[in-house]
Design a protein around this motif. Structure first.
Motif, PDB file in Angstrom:
ATOM      1  N   GLU A  54       0.861  -1.192   0.000  1.00 12.49           N
ATOM      2  CA  GLU A  54       0.000   0.000   0.000  1.00 12.49           C
ATOM      3  C   GLU A  54       0.890   1.232   0.000  1.00 12.49           C
ATOM      4  O   GLU A  54       1.045   1.904   1.020  1.00 12.49           O
ATOM      5  CB  GLU A  54      -0.942  -0.044   1.197  1.00 12.49           C
ATOM      6  N   ILE A  55       1.476   1.502  -1.179  1.00 12.66           N
ATOM      7  CA  ILE A  55       2.340   2.668  -1.341  1.00 12.66           C
ATOM      8  C   ILE A  55       1.816   3.492  -2.504  1.00 12.66           C
ATOM      9  O   ILE A  55       1.041   3.004  -3.327  1.00 12.66           O
ATOM     10  CB  ILE A  55       3.802   2.256  -1.612  1.00 12.66           C
ATOM     11  N   SER A  56       2.251   4.736  -2.565  1.00  9.91           N
ATOM     12  CA  SER A  56       1.903   5.597  -3.688  1.00  9.91           C
ATOM     13  C   SER A  56       3.107   5.740  -4.606  1.00  9.91           C
ATOM     14  O   SER A  56       4.252   5.742  -4.152  1.00  9.91           O
ATOM     15  CB  SER A  56       1.485   6.984  -3.197  1.00  9.91           C
ATOM     16  N   ILE A  57       2.816   5.850  -5.897  1.00 13.56           N
ATOM     17  CA  ILE A  57       3.855   6.114  -6.889  1.00 13.56           C
ATOM     18  C   ILE A  57       3.385   7.287  -7.741  1.00 13.56           C
ATOM     19  O   ILE A  57       2.225   7.678  -7.690  1.00 13.56           O
ATOM     20  CB  ILE A  57       4.145   4.879  -7.766  1.00 13.56           C
ATOM     21  N   ALA A  58       4.276   7.818  -8.538  1.00 15.22           N
ATOM     22  CA  ALA A  58       3.919   8.893  -9.468  1.00 15.22           C
ATOM     23  C   ALA A  58       3.567   8.237 -10.801  1.00 15.22           C
ATOM     24  O   ALA A  58       4.432   7.713 -11.496  1.00 15.22           O
ATOM     25  CB  ALA A  58       5.075   9.857  -9.637  1.00 15.22           C
ATOM     26  N   TYR A  59       2.277   8.236 -11.144  1.00 20.94           N
ATOM     27  CA  TYR A  59       1.828   7.648 -12.405  1.00 20.94           C
ATOM     28  C   TYR A  59       1.981   8.687 -13.510  1.00 20.94           C
ATOM     29  O   TYR A  59       1.443   9.785 -13.415  1.00 20.94           O
ATOM     30  CB  TYR A  59       0.373   7.179 -12.313  1.00 20.94           C
ATOM     31  N   ALA A  60       2.728   8.352 -14.543  1.00 17.91           N
ATOM     32  CA  ALA A  60       2.983   9.277 -15.649  1.00 17.91           C
ATOM     33  C   ALA A  60       2.053   8.959 -16.815  1.00 17.91           C
ATOM     34  O   ALA A  60       1.891   7.803 -17.203  1.00 17.91           O
ATOM     35  CB  ALA A  60       4.431   9.154 -16.100  1.00 17.91           C
ATOM     36  N   SER A  61       1.449  10.011 -17.358  1.00 13.68           N
ATOM     37  CA  SER A  61       0.583   9.869 -18.529  1.00 13.68           C
ATOM     38  C   SER A  61       0.750  11.121 -19.388  1.00 13.68           C
ATOM     39  O   SER A  61       1.230  12.146 -18.902  1.00 13.68           O
ATOM     40  CB  SER A  61      -0.869   9.663 -18.109  1.00 13.68           C
ATOM     41  N   PRO A  62       0.355  11.056 -20.663  1.00 20.82           N
ATOM     42  CA  PRO A  62       0.479  12.247 -21.511  1.00 20.82           C
ATOM     43  C   PRO A  62      -0.350  13.403 -20.941  1.00 20.82           C
ATOM     44  O   PRO A  62      -1.486  13.216 -20.517  1.00 20.82           O
ATOM     45  CB  PRO A  62      -0.075  11.794 -22.860  1.00 20.82           C
ATOM     46  N   ALA A  63       0.240  14.573 -20.943  1.00 22.61           N
ATOM     47  CA  ALA A  63      -0.450  15.760 -20.435  1.00 22.61           C
ATOM     48  C   ALA A  63      -1.334  16.360 -21.520  1.00 22.61           C
ATOM     49  O   ALA A  63      -1.240  15.995 -22.695  1.00 22.61           O
ATOM     50  CB  ALA A  63       0.577  16.783 -19.954  1.00 22.61           C
ATOM     51  N   ARG A  64      -2.170  17.300 -21.112  1.00 23.92           N
ATOM     52  CA  ARG A  64      -2.994  18.031 -22.070  1.00 23.92           C
ATOM     53  C   ARG A  64      -2.092  18.731 -23.083  1.00 23.92           C
ATOM     54  O   ARG A  64      -0.953  19.077 -22.785  1.00 23.92           O
ATOM     55  CB  ARG A  64      -3.844  19.080 -21.355  1.00 23.92           C
ATOM     56  N   ALA A  65      -2.603  18.993 -24.249  1.00 24.38           N
ATOM     57  CA  ALA A  65      -1.822  19.604 -25.321  1.00 24.38           C
ATOM     58  C   ALA A  65      -1.288  20.984 -24.933  1.00 24.38           C
ATOM     59  O   ALA A  65      -0.213  21.382 -25.376  1.00 24.38           O
ATOM     60  CB  ALA A  65      -2.664  19.706 -26.591  1.00 24.38           C
ATOM     61  N   ASP A  66      -2.009  21.721 -24.074  1.00 20.06           N
ATOM     62  CA  ASP A  66      -1.582  23.070 -23.713  1.00 20.06           C
ATOM     63  C   ASP A  66      -0.701  23.117 -22.461  1.00 20.06           C
ATOM     64  O   ASP A  66      -0.329  24.184 -21.991  1.00 20.06           O
ATOM     65  CB  ASP A  66      -2.798  23.977 -23.528  1.00 20.06           C
ATOM     66  N   ALA A  67      -0.310  21.968 -21.936  1.00 19.48           N
ATOM     67  CA  ALA A  67       0.504  21.924 -20.718  1.00 19.48           C
ATOM     68  C   ALA A  67       1.967  22.237 -21.041  1.00 19.48           C
ATOM     69  O   ALA A  67       2.449  21.972 -22.144  1.00 19.48           O
ATOM     70  CB  ALA A  67       0.393  20.551 -20.063  1.00 19.48           C
ATOM     71  N   ASP A  68       2.680  22.787 -20.055  1.00 17.64           N
ATOM     72  CA  ASP A  68       4.100  23.097 -20.226  1.00 17.64           C
ATOM     73  C   ASP A  68       4.943  21.832 -20.313  1.00 17.64           C
ATOM     74  O   ASP A  68       5.909  21.763 -21.063  1.00 17.64           O
ATOM     75  CB  ASP A  68       4.603  23.963 -19.073  1.00 17.64           C
ATOM     76  N   ASP A  69       4.599  20.837 -19.519  1.00 23.49           N
ATOM     77  CA  ASP A  69       5.323  19.564 -19.506  1.00 23.49           C
ATOM     78  C   ASP A  69       4.490  18.530 -20.257  1.00 23.49           C
ATOM     79  O   ASP A  69       3.301  18.383 -19.977  1.00 23.49           O
ATOM     80  CB  ASP A  69       5.543  19.123 -18.056  1.00 23.49           C
ATOM     81  N   PRO A  70       5.059  17.799 -21.233  1.00 21.30           N
ATOM     82  CA  PRO A  70       4.264  16.829 -21.988  1.00 21.30           C
ATOM     83  C   PRO A  70       3.842  15.595 -21.174  1.00 21.30           C
ATOM     84  O   PRO A  70       3.036  14.800 -21.619  1.00 21.30           O
ATOM     85  CB  PRO A  70       5.190  16.429 -23.135  1.00 21.30           C
ATOM     86  N   VAL A  71       4.399  15.450 -19.977  1.00 16.26           N
ATOM     87  CA  VAL A  71       4.059  14.308 -19.128  1.00 16.26           C
ATOM     88  C   VAL A  71       3.395  14.806 -17.855  1.00 16.26           C
ATOM     89  O   VAL A  71       3.900  15.700 -17.184  1.00 16.26           O
ATOM     90  CB  VAL A  71       5.322  13.480 -18.783  1.00 16.26           C
ATOM     91  N   ASP A  72       2.246  14.227 -17.546  1.00 18.83           N
ATOM     92  CA  ASP A  72       1.512  14.538 -16.319  1.00 18.83           C
ATOM     93  C   ASP A  72       1.817  13.440 -15.310  1.00 18.83           C
ATOM     94  O   ASP A  72       1.600  12.261 -15.597  1.00 18.83           O
ATOM     95  CB  ASP A  72       0.009  14.597 -16.624  1.00 18.83           C
ATOM     96  N   ARG A  73       2.338  13.807 -14.168  1.00 18.99           N
ATOM     97  CA  ARG A  73       2.653  12.829 -13.121  1.00 18.99           C
ATOM     98  C   ARG A  73       1.709  13.049 -11.948  1.00 18.99           C
ATOM     99  O   ARG A  73       1.675  14.129 -11.371  1.00 18.99           O
ATOM    100  CB  ARG A  73       4.105  12.981 -12.685  1.00 18.99           C
ATOM    101  N   GLN A  74       0.939  11.996 -11.628  1.00 24.15           N
ATOM    102  CA  GLN A  74      -0.018  12.087 -10.531  1.00 24.15           C
ATOM    103  C   GLN A  74       0.310  11.029  -9.493  1.00 24.15           C
ATOM    104  O   GLN A  74       0.473   9.854  -9.843  1.00 24.15           O
ATOM    105  CB  GLN A  74      -1.426  11.843 -11.034  1.00 24.15           C
ATOM    106  N   PRO A  75       0.379  11.411  -8.210  1.00 23.66           N
ATOM    107  CA  PRO A  75       0.576  10.385  -7.187  1.00 23.66           C
ATOM    108  C   PRO A  75      -0.691   9.559  -7.053  1.00 23.66           C
ATOM    109  O   PRO A  75      -1.803  10.088  -7.083  1.00 23.66           O
ATOM    110  CB  PRO A  75       0.863  11.190  -5.924  1.00 23.66           C
ATOM    111  N   MET A  76      -0.523   8.255  -6.977  1.00 20.78           N
ATOM    112  CA  MET A  76      -1.671   7.375  -6.755  1.00 20.78           C
ATOM    113  C   MET A  76      -1.201   6.065  -6.141  1.00 20.78           C
ATOM    114  O   MET A  76      -0.037   5.691  -6.291  1.00 20.78           O
ATOM    115  CB  MET A  76      -2.475   7.132  -8.035  1.00 20.78           C
TER     116      MET A  76
END
Length: 124
Positions: free
Chosen positions: A44-66
Motif C-alpha cells: 500500500e504505497i503511492s507512486i507517481a503515475y505518468a501519462s500524456p499531459a494536455r496539449a496546452d501543458a508546459d510539460d508533456p508528461v503529467d505525473r499524478q501520485p496514486m
C-alpha cells in the motif's frame, strides 16, 4: 518510482491482472501478485503515475501520485484503450495482463466475444 520499481522493491516477481467486459461496461476483476514463495499482497504505497499531459501543458508528461494498485489498474485500462478500444462493448472481451517484473515487460492475452449467426435460405 515507477510501477516496476515498486514491484521489484516489494519482492514481487509477477503480477496478473484479469479483466472482463460486456454489455457496454467492463472492469478489472482481480490483481494477483506473486512473490518467490507464492501469492502476496500489493504494498500500500503511492507512486507517481505518468501519462500524456494536455496539449496546452508546459510539460508533456503529467505525473499524478496514486496508490500502486490504482496505478496498475489505470495502466491496464490505458493499454486496453490503445490496443482494443471498445473491449467492453456488446459481447465484450476478457483476458489477462501478465507483468514479468524481472524482464520489465507486460503481456496481454485478449479474447473477444461475439455472437455468430449462420443463416441459410433455400428456394427451389
Amino acid at each position: 518510482m515507477t510501477i516496476f520499481d515498486a514491484l521489484i522493491t516489494a519482492g514481487i516477481v509477477s503480477l496478473v491482472v484479469n479483466f472482463d467486459g460486456y454489455g457496454d461496461s467492463g472492469q478489472i476483476e482481480s490483481i494477483t501478485a506473486m512473490g518467490p514463495d507464492g501469492e502476496m499482497a500489493l504494498p500500500e504505497i503511492s507512486i507517481a503515475y505518468a501519462s500524456p499531459a494536455r496539449a496546452d501543458a508546459d510539460d508533456p508528461v503529467d505525473r499524478q501520485p496514486m496508490p500502486l494498485a490504482k496505478a496498475v489498474e489505470t495502466l491496464c485500462y490505458d493499454l486496453l484503450r490503445q490496443t482494443h478500444a471498445g473491449w467492453e462493448n456488446n459481447d465484450g472481451a476478457f483476458g489477462d495482463f501478465t507483468f514479468d517484473v524481472a524482464a520489465r515487460t507486460i503481456g496481454l492475452d485478449h479474447n473477444d466475444r461475439y455472437t455468430a449467426i449462420e443463416s441459410y435460405a433455400h428456394q427451389w
